[in-house]
Design a protein around this motif. Structure first.
Motif, PDB file in Angstrom:
ATOM      1  N   GLU D  20     -76.374  27.831   4.797  1.00 55.87           N
ATOM      2  CA  GLU D  20     -76.082  28.498   3.520  1.00 55.87           C
ATOM      3  C   GLU D  20     -75.050  29.601   3.688  1.00 55.87           C
ATOM      4  O   GLU D  20     -74.160  29.769   2.859  1.00 55.87           O
ATOM      5  CB  GLU D  20     -77.367  29.016   2.858  1.00 55.87           C
ATOM      6  N   LYS D  21     -75.162  30.342   4.774  1.00 54.79           N
ATOM      7  CA  LYS D  21     -74.179  31.409   5.003  1.00 54.79           C
ATOM      8  C   LYS D  21     -72.793  30.830   5.282  1.00 54.79           C
ATOM      9  O   LYS D  21     -71.776  31.378   4.869  1.00 54.79           O
ATOM     10  CB  LYS D  21     -74.622  32.310   6.158  1.00 54.79           C
ATOM     11  N   ASP D  28     -67.579  28.942  -1.077  1.00 55.67           N
ATOM     12  CA  ASP D  28     -67.528  29.931  -2.153  1.00 55.67           C
ATOM     13  C   ASP D  28     -66.347  30.880  -1.999  1.00 55.67           C
ATOM     14  O   ASP D  28     -65.755  31.287  -2.983  1.00 55.67           O
ATOM     15  CB  ASP D  28     -68.842  30.719  -2.205  1.00 55.67           C
ATOM     16  N   VAL D  29     -66.022  31.247  -0.781  1.00 54.56           N
ATOM     17  CA  VAL D  29     -64.914  32.176  -0.594  1.00 54.56           C
ATOM     18  C   VAL D  29     -63.605  31.413  -0.356  1.00 54.56           C
ATOM     19  O   VAL D  29     -62.632  31.610  -1.075  1.00 54.56           O
ATOM     20  CB  VAL D  29     -65.195  33.157   0.574  1.00 54.56           C
ATOM     21  N   VAL D  30     -63.586  30.550   0.632  1.00 54.78           N
ATOM     22  CA  VAL D  30     -62.346  29.824   0.938  1.00 54.78           C
ATOM     23  C   VAL D  30     -62.009  28.837  -0.182  1.00 54.78           C
ATOM     24  O   VAL D  30     -60.838  28.638  -0.506  1.00 54.78           O
ATOM     25  CB  VAL D  30     -62.467  29.106   2.298  1.00 54.78           C
ATOM     26  N   GLY D  31     -63.023  28.224  -0.755  1.00 57.50           N
ATOM     27  CA  GLY D  31     -62.756  27.355  -1.902  1.00 57.50           C
ATOM     28  C   GLY D  31     -62.644  25.878  -1.576  1.00 57.50           C
ATOM     29  O   GLY D  31     -62.089  25.122  -2.375  1.00 57.50           O
ATOM     30  N   LEU D  44     -66.942  18.602   2.790  1.00 58.63           N
ATOM     31  CA  LEU D  44     -66.012  19.394   1.985  1.00 58.63           C
ATOM     32  C   LEU D  44     -64.577  18.887   2.143  1.00 58.63           C
ATOM     33  O   LEU D  44     -64.234  18.251   3.144  1.00 58.63           O
ATOM     34  CB  LEU D  44     -66.069  20.865   2.428  1.00 58.63           C
ATOM     35  N   ARG D  45     -63.751  19.220   1.156  1.00 62.51           N
ATOM     36  CA  ARG D  45     -62.322  18.877   1.263  1.00 62.51           C
ATOM     37  C   ARG D  45     -61.493  19.833   0.421  1.00 62.51           C
ATOM     38  O   ARG D  45     -62.014  20.584  -0.412  1.00 62.51           O
ATOM     39  CB  ARG D  45     -62.088  17.439   0.784  1.00 62.51           C
ATOM     40  N   GLY D  46     -60.160  19.804   0.618  1.00 59.74           N
ATOM     41  CA  GLY D  46     -59.219  20.605  -0.158  1.00 59.74           C
ATOM     42  C   GLY D  46     -58.836  19.908  -1.460  1.00 59.74           C
ATOM     43  O   GLY D  46     -59.095  18.714  -1.629  1.00 59.74           O
ATOM     44  N   PHE D  47     -58.160  20.652  -2.339  1.00 61.16           N
ATOM     45  CA  PHE D  47     -57.935  20.097  -3.680  1.00 61.16           C
ATOM     46  C   PHE D  47     -56.855  19.013  -3.716  1.00 61.16           C
ATOM     47  O   PHE D  47     -56.722  18.319  -4.713  1.00 61.16           O
ATOM     48  CB  PHE D  47     -57.633  21.207  -4.700  1.00 61.16           C
ATOM     49  N   GLN D  48     -56.108  18.863  -2.637  1.00 59.31           N
ATOM     50  CA  GLN D  48     -55.113  17.789  -2.641  1.00 59.31           C
ATOM     51  C   GLN D  48     -55.531  16.632  -1.735  1.00 59.31           C
ATOM     52  O   GLN D  48     -54.725  15.757  -1.444  1.00 59.31           O
ATOM     53  CB  GLN D  48     -53.735  18.328  -2.235  1.00 59.31           C
ATOM     54  N   GLU D  49     -56.764  16.635  -1.306  1.00 60.98           N
ATOM     55  CA  GLU D  49     -57.237  15.573  -0.421  1.00 60.98           C
ATOM     56  C   GLU D  49     -58.000  14.506  -1.186  1.00 60.98           C
ATOM     57  O   GLU D  49     -58.840  14.832  -2.032  1.00 60.98           O
ATOM     58  CB  GLU D  49     -58.095  16.176   0.695  1.00 60.98           C
ATOM     59  N   PHE D  50     -57.724  13.245  -0.856  1.00 59.77           N
ATOM     60  CA  PHE D  50     -58.401  12.118  -1.492  1.00 59.77           C
ATOM     61  C   PHE D  50     -59.569  11.608  -0.660  1.00 59.77           C
ATOM     62  O   PHE D  50     -60.508  11.035  -1.205  1.00 59.77           O
ATOM     63  CB  PHE D  50     -57.402  10.981  -1.746  1.00 59.77           C
ATOM     64  N   GLU D  51     -59.499  11.764   0.659  1.00 55.22           N
ATOM     65  CA  GLU D  51     -60.616  11.284   1.472  1.00 55.22           C
ATOM     66  C   GLU D  51     -61.870  12.117   1.197  1.00 55.22           C
ATOM     67  O   GLU D  51     -61.800  13.260   0.750  1.00 55.22           O
ATOM     68  CB  GLU D  51     -60.241  11.373   2.966  1.00 55.22           C
ATOM     69  N   HIS D  52     -62.985  11.512   1.509  1.00 56.58           N
ATOM     70  CA  HIS D  52     -64.302  12.078   1.208  1.00 56.58           C
ATOM     71  C   HIS D  52     -64.487  13.475   1.794  1.00 56.58           C
ATOM     72  O   HIS D  52     -65.118  14.329   1.183  1.00 56.58           O
ATOM     73  CB  HIS D  52     -65.371  11.115   1.752  1.00 56.58           C
ATOM     74  N   LYS D 147     -55.855  23.269  -8.665  1.00 57.16           N
ATOM     75  CA  LYS D 147     -55.630  24.457  -7.874  1.00 57.16           C
ATOM     76  C   LYS D 147     -56.439  25.598  -8.489  1.00 57.16           C
ATOM     77  O   LYS D 147     -56.652  25.608  -9.690  1.00 57.16           O
ATOM     78  CB  LYS D 147     -54.135  24.792  -7.926  1.00 57.16           C
ATOM     79  N   GLY D 148     -56.857  26.531  -7.636  1.00 63.07           N
ATOM     80  CA  GLY D 148     -57.478  27.710  -8.214  1.00 63.07           C
ATOM     81  C   GLY D 148     -58.879  28.038  -7.714  1.00 63.07           C
ATOM     82  O   GLY D 148     -59.409  29.087  -8.042  1.00 63.07           O
ATOM     83  N   LEU D 149     -59.477  27.169  -6.918  1.00 63.21           N
ATOM     84  CA  LEU D 149     -60.783  27.493  -6.350  1.00 63.21           C
ATOM     85  C   LEU D 149     -60.569  28.301  -5.072  1.00 63.21           C
ATOM     86  O   LEU D 149     -59.884  27.858  -4.150  1.00 63.21           O
ATOM     87  CB  LEU D 149     -61.557  26.221  -6.028  1.00 63.21           C
ATOM     88  N   GLY D 150     -61.190  29.463  -4.992  1.00 65.00           N
ATOM     89  CA  GLY D 150     -61.075  30.299  -3.791  1.00 65.00           C
ATOM     90  C   GLY D 150     -59.611  30.585  -3.498  1.00 65.00           C
ATOM     91  O   GLY D 150     -58.866  31.042  -4.361  1.00 65.00           O
TER      92      GLY D 150
END
Lengths: 328, 328, 328, 328
Positions: D20-21, D28-31, D44-52, D147-150
């Motif tokens: 959780e930490k 939550d911080v990095v986004g 997890l993934r970035g906003f321009q990534e299509f892979e899972h 775009k815009g998360l974290g």
């Protein structure tokens, strides 16, 4: 007749030991524009400045240490120059009359030393507004030259002065009472005020006055030119790296003033230059000075980025200063 | 007693027909922060503003057209509010006393209509300075909230008012003579002055007054919020595209004011918003207004970027305006 | 022996009617660096390019219309040049052997016309990698010159070719089947494919092939150089405005390719240049081409910013093209 | 059958002691965007990534030290996974078959330890490409979320691995010979190679292998996500400062790779993250690796900005590493 007022920080004049080497830095690398050259001095300004100069390099003796000759503030009205002279003399301050033309492009002015700190101040109003040479003149009527010379410094912003081995409180009070400077942010330690950022304009500071643990007497820490965006500071860092110039501190962002900064020195004279972008403006007459206490200093001085611990690194290249003209 | 002075442009208040839809735009998309909500109005501000509000949305009747209720300027000193009232009444202007609390967070103020144009003006001094809720409060003491909500508008900048089907010369003169606004840039056509950008601060304009070929009577063209860097405007365009909002004009850069702009409208009310970055500051009391003539207008209005020909495209989305409160 | 492969788009060569005027644009204003000059041609490149040239300006006859002489792609291995020649001849394509030195700095190459569209293509491998003159050489070992000349174009990115008055489907298939180009994004109209963005690299396109409602036969729409950040495009717009050059379109952001663009033409030759920043990279071999349909075209072409309706504005400065070398 | 090839760096998987930490930091911080959560791991993934996923956080035991479970590279073709397994087994490498679904969203894969260094590697091809939830899905078809998360990390870029108390030469050679990595830049000291930046893509590195004076055995130094512009790194620094997270190094620009960097650690696990913007691309198959010698290291590592002397500051927060999964 209303009280005389200071309208803005106009320029700084320095005596430098090697004019050509200093010009390499300020004009050829940094990109300030030379507007006039006399036997005694070279006059420079940024591409968005209309006044004749914001920086004066005065020819010193080879080997001599550079020093601040004077920091010049423009009065709000032509008659304020004389009114300031009268008021200061009434306070017992020794005020020098500076005839028109003493400084190229400038009308009659006055000079004096801040009685509490010894810093040399000039107050002027009349100043030529020369056009730039055609090959660099801007097609944009609100600026005198094109962007793109050196790192494209836009305009002078402020001067940072160190008050020697005693708290700057008295000087801060004197600047406030007699020249109308307002404290915008300040650092309050348990024992004394470490420094204050003061202005007569909506800028966070036109001048800062700081405690200096390592010196006696008035010193000069840096002069600051403003660039618009952080990206321009990064381009400047690229430019300095290509020219073999190491910066002293930066990039980073001050909490106080919100300036995205970089500091470096003219290698020939040691005069420290801050280039910064950003900052914020204070229009509100009800602004309450932002107070930073001991436990907050780190965040106030270095919100993020390249930083140092001023108390632990007094020999850091960022810390050294140059002197000021003697007489105060 | 010295003359009363205007210190800054403080806020604008609009009557809107659909409060919730307008809040979606101004608060949820643009990212202004709600500071208070009453039965009659919602109060908002940018993340670097300390005053209680820079935008007031007043609940209108469903289907009603939105209009500017008043543009509010802050006086330099508390006593200037009353001094302005006295002076304006002396000129025959009908001045309304606005008791403290009429507008949430605000002390006693006055309202009147500019006699030459009919624009509704408020002058105030006392204003609450509320903290932001903890979850958005900034760790940086010189701003009230964190950057990052919506497009991160920092602070209100200026208001652009249209003077109806006659040259704005008289209004420009009235603002100058009675409220101390200085002309910073203006467009001079052979027959008449097309408009002027005026300020009491170092900003190029706190208010602009423009000719309006298509209307009779006072109109409101846009309200402007300032962002720091062009990159933030581009991020905003990305943000608007994701939210399905088409902008009316931009990005581009005005020659006049050097603003990197984008214009768009609250879809629910039609109030036009300019978001811009950059610009330049005028500290010099000897500033000479920049004059743009007919052959230079294109460069003055649109230095680069998305543009239009105002004379040929009167129906362009950028051109339409909303009305102002009747009574002037 | 493995199949021959194309590694990258290397350069474009144009015949121009007025070499000195074209050099003013490409070298003096845009800031491409001249690496060699012969009687017949001038060779240029960006500051991050190591190959001898990414742009060739070939001396044409005064008054002649400019045209694309060839678009050159670099093979992955030295032996691929000959392998491509053999394969293409096997397909019945007329392949020209270009001896080493025909183009300054370049080894033996081949040239041919795309059989389905008539566009002139060169395939090469050997290319000199000259150092830049000391006064502009970078201290950073991964680039050949300093940033800061003109608008600082970094490297060539892609070429946009128009396929005349018929759908580009066949050409897209031919480039895919024979040169290994992959479709990354494309526009599919009910009747036909409007165009495709294709690459052999992770760039969204090394070459685009588009339908051209107004022409018969192969045309050239634009050549693109890459700058890193949108801010650099804005600086370029400032630079062009100061040099009296009007751009044709921009700034804005394409949905397709995510390029932050500006388009303008060499005033002397009409060759259209796209300068852009941003974009995205495709590393994934499982990438599925992004398909844009009729109702999405607007967003695909113009995500935000200065735009046009290609179907309604065929005479817009952005739309005109130049021809290509005859022979295909 | 052609040789198996690596197409790209796909993701990294870490065992973390406090899920959780760690999620507070990465999501939550990095986004980074959470795409799936199982009992054992969060993806997890970035906003321009299509892979899972590009990051896997695997639930470890409370108090346990975090470690790299594996760095995953995507093969160019589906059949390459099996081909790599066969080739590696032929070399005597112990290759583990990883059944489809072992990692959520992923098909059958293989895992092994680099025999010269002990770093855990996974090779996969099949991977789900889930849509993002509607409320964050982008209207731009070439990216999966807005775009815009974290701090808006776009995509994973590279991994930096430390080879323990001996020169990384053998590992560099092994990666080159067996997985097709090319050296793009490297540091050559008089006695040994200090490290190399290697890639199979036009990125300067998909993986770097470095000497580590302070450790024995394989270690993990950092994982890097790419942001587009330096301005986004500065916004991230603002964001981290507001969240009370101190970064370890930055902002600054590496000479090697031209990355505008900032480094910080997940406070809960110690995993170091580099966020960077810029960089340059290598399309040329004739690229010659850039060699940095001892006297140039300073410039190579720190072109400008916040820096350190790695030899003098081994305890600097930037230097510490985490371990890797045992077994190599």
């Amino acid at each position: 007749m209303s009280n005389p007022e200071v309208a803005m920080f106009g320029h700084a004049a320095y005596v430098v030991p090697d004019m050509e080497k200093s010009l390499w830095f300020w004009r050829d690398v940094v990109g300030l524009i030379e507007t006039e050259r006399t036997d005694e001095a070279v006059y420079l300004r940024g591409f968005q400045e209309f006044e004749h100069h914001s920086l004066v390099l005065m020819r010193g003796k080879p080997g001599e240490e550079a020093y601040l000759h004077h920091a010049a503030f423009k009065a709000r009205r032509p008659e304020d120059v004389e009114a300031f002279a009268a008021r200061l003399r009434g306070l017992g301050v020794n005020v020098e009359n500076v005839p028109a033309g003493t400084e190229a492009g400038q009308g009659a002015a006055i000079r004096f030393f801040v009685p509490t700190s010894g810093h040399p101040i000039e107050i002027y109003y009349d100043m030529d507004r020369p056009l730039s040479p055609k090959e660099i003149r801007s097609a944009l009527k609100s600026q005198t030259a094109r962007k793109g010379l050196g790192i494209s410094p836009r305009r002078i912003d402020h001067i940072n002065l160190w008050c020697g081995g005693f708290p700057p409180d008295e000087t801060i009070a004197w600047m406030s009472d007699n020249l109308g400077f307002k404290v915008r942010e300040y650092i309050e330690l348990p024992e004394f005020q470490l420094g204050a950022w003061m202005s007569v304009t909506p800028l966070v500071h036109d001048a800062a006055f700081m405690f200096d643990a390592n010196s006696k007497g008035a010193r000069h820490h840096h002069i600051a030119y403003w660039l618009e965006e952080p990206t321009e500071i990064l381009n400047a860092l690229e430019h300095f790296a290509e020219h073999g110039i190491k910066v002293d501190l930066g990039p980073g962002k001050h909490g106080i003033s919100q300036a995205f900064y970089t500091y470096l020195r003219d290698p020939a004279s040691g005069i420290q230059l801050e280039i910064f972008a950003g900052g914020y403006l204070i229009f509100d007459p009800a602004w309450e000075p932002v107070k930073w206490e001991a436990h907050e200093i780190e965040r106030g001085l270095f919100w993020y980025g390249d930083s140092l611990d001023p108390t632990a690194e007094p020999d850091h290249p960022f810390m050294p200063t140059i002197g000021v003209r003697a007489g105060g």
